[in-house]
Write a protein that holds these residues in place. Structure first.
Motif, PDB file in Angstrom:
ATOM      1  N   ALA A  45       0.870  -1.303  -0.160  1.00 24.08           N
ATOM      2  CA  ALA A  45       0.047   0.186   0.036  1.00 24.08           C
ATOM      3  C   ALA A  45       0.924   1.289   0.039  1.00 24.08           C
ATOM      4  CB  ALA A  45      -1.007   0.171   1.133  1.00 24.08           C
ATOM      5  N   LEU A  48       2.250   1.838  -3.496  1.00 23.31           N
ATOM      6  CA  LEU A  48       1.511   2.377  -4.368  1.00 23.31           C
ATOM      7  C   LEU A  48       1.270   3.885  -4.184  1.00 23.31           C
ATOM      8  CD1 LEU A  48      -1.463  -0.573  -4.318  1.00 23.31           C
ATOM      9  CD2 LEU A  48       0.391   0.120  -6.101  1.00 23.31           C
ATOM     10  N   ILE A  49       1.411   4.352  -2.865  1.00 23.64           N
ATOM     11  CA  ILE A  49       1.160   5.770  -2.963  1.00 23.64           C
ATOM     12  C   ILE A  49       2.380   6.328  -3.319  1.00 23.64           C
ATOM     13  CG2 ILE A  49       0.969   7.536  -1.120  1.00 23.64           C
ATOM     14  CD1 ILE A  49      -1.578   6.169  -1.104  1.00 23.64           C
ATOM     15  N   GLY A 172       2.131  -3.858  -5.324  1.00 23.02           N
ATOM     16  CA  GLY A 172       2.473  -2.566  -5.123  1.00 23.02           C
ATOM     17  C   GLY A 172       3.599  -2.198  -5.892  1.00 23.02           C
ATOM     18  N   ALA A 210      -4.344   2.092  -5.147  1.00 22.26           N
ATOM     19  CA  ALA A 210      -4.056   2.717  -4.025  1.00 22.26           C
ATOM     20  C   ALA A 210      -5.318   3.155  -3.319  1.00 22.26           C
ATOM     21  CB  ALA A 210      -2.828   4.096  -4.057  1.00 22.26           C
ATOM     22  N   TYR A 213      -6.698   0.068  -1.753  1.00 20.29           N
ATOM     23  CA  TYR A 213      -6.274  -0.254  -0.349  1.00 20.29           C
ATOM     24  C   TYR A 213      -6.378   0.630   0.691  1.00 20.29           C
ATOM     25  CZ  TYR A 213      -3.267  -4.138  -2.279  1.00 20.29           C
ATOM     26  OH  TYR A 213      -2.565  -5.119  -2.829  1.00 20.29           O
ATOM     27  N   VAL A 219      -3.479   1.610   4.125  1.00 20.09           N
ATOM     28  CA  VAL A 219      -2.481   2.395   4.087  1.00 20.09           C
ATOM     29  C   VAL A 219      -2.245   3.156   5.497  1.00 20.09           C
ATOM     30  CG1 VAL A 219      -2.002   4.682   3.262  1.00 20.09           C
ATOM     31  CG2 VAL A 219      -3.297   3.211   1.757  1.00 20.09           C
ATOM     32  N   ALA A 224       3.562   4.977   4.698  1.00 22.36           N
ATOM     33  CA  ALA A 224       3.473   5.778   3.298  1.00 22.36           C
ATOM     34  C   ALA A 224       3.912   7.044   3.352  1.00 22.36           C
ATOM     35  CB  ALA A 224       1.855   5.642   3.274  1.00 22.36           C
TER      36      ALA A 224
END
Length: 271
Positions: A45, A48-49, A172, A210, A213, A219, A224
């Motif tokens: 997660a 992905l951010i 991810g 994202a 998630y 997240v 993150a």
């Protein structure tokens, strides 16, 4: 202290990812899980951010340079976003053990692809879908002129993008290596156009994953935030340093690092 270590690690991941055009996600997820012992779902997660953030800046630059085939990217996103949704839906039913194994084998595949020499093999014929939707285009040659190109095997490319979207949500990563391979190998696009168009698509695909998630609660801001900031900083530094550093040496070192990490991920999955 923990956040500072995460930030420093993400800077390194962003730096190396930027040098080789893979993005930081493929490096930062193994480091978070193996070194910091973060649950692989939280690591995915966070990755992905950070991909959304880094892709946005690079995509704007490539669009300005007229390298991105925007029409083709929007069409292929049908496949990647669909794949990302499917990947998110099945992620809950997949054991972490399988994710470690999948990621490990993906890293090995990435290492092999880095050793592969890319050659231009542009097509001079459009696929009927490409003709109908006007997916072909041109890009600047750097000398004031323009190079025209055509697009082949559109259905195969769309199917490959679906698979890339599934992998993006499960692991991810931006799955840029698969996007570039599909456009470069199957659709016969010039490598510059493939890389630029892939970079634009990575952010959109990662955004879909994202968001899912985030709704699921995976997240974690304390993970993150430093990862995203670190990868952005590292990517910026990597882009500046890449011009001066011999790419062949970086590639050799990075293939070695990828191979070691992939073996560790596979061993953890087997345990």
């Amino acid at each position: 202290m923990y956040e500072l270590l995460l930030l420093a690690t993400a800077v390194g991941a962003g730096f190396l990812g930027s040098l080789l055009g893979l993005g930081g996600g493929i490096i930062v997820v193994p480091v978070l899980t193996l070194v910091f012992h973060v649950d692989i779902r939280y690591a995915i997660a966070a990755s992905l951010i950070s991909i959304v953030a880094t892709s946005s800046g690079a995509a704007a630059s490539y669009l300005k340079d007229s390298l991105t085939n925007l029409r083709l990217a929007v069409f292929l996103e049908i496949g990647t976003v669909s794949g990302a949704i499917v990947g998110f839906l099945i992620a809950s039913y997949i054991k972490a053990q399988f994710l470690y194994l999948l990621f490990g084998f993906l890293l090995l595949f990435s290492a092999l692809m880095m050793l592969r020499k890319r050659e231009e093999h542009m097509s001079h014929h459009n696929h009927p879908w490409a003709e109908k939707m006007k997916l072909d285009g041109s890009y600047p040659d750097g000398k004031g002129g323009w190079i025209d190109y055509k697009v082949e095997n559109v259905p195969l490319g769309l199917f490959a993008m679906f698979g890339a979207g599934v992998l993006s949500a499960l692991l991810g990563i931006g799955s840029g290596i698969f996007k570039v391979l599909a456009m470069d190998g199957a659709m016969k696009l010039p490598i510059k156009v493939s890389s630029a168009t892939s970079n634009f698509m990575i952010g959109v695909t990662a955004s879909a994953s994202a968001g899912a998630y985030l709704l699921k609660g995976d997240v974690r801001p304390e993970i993150a935030a430093p990862v995203a900031v670190g990868i952005i900083i590292g990517s910026f530094i990597g882009a500046k340093v890449m011009v001066r550093m011999p790419a062949s040496r970086i590639r050799q070192i990075f293939v070695l690092v990828l191979s070691i990490v992939s073996i560790q991920m596979i061993m953890k999955g087997l345990k």
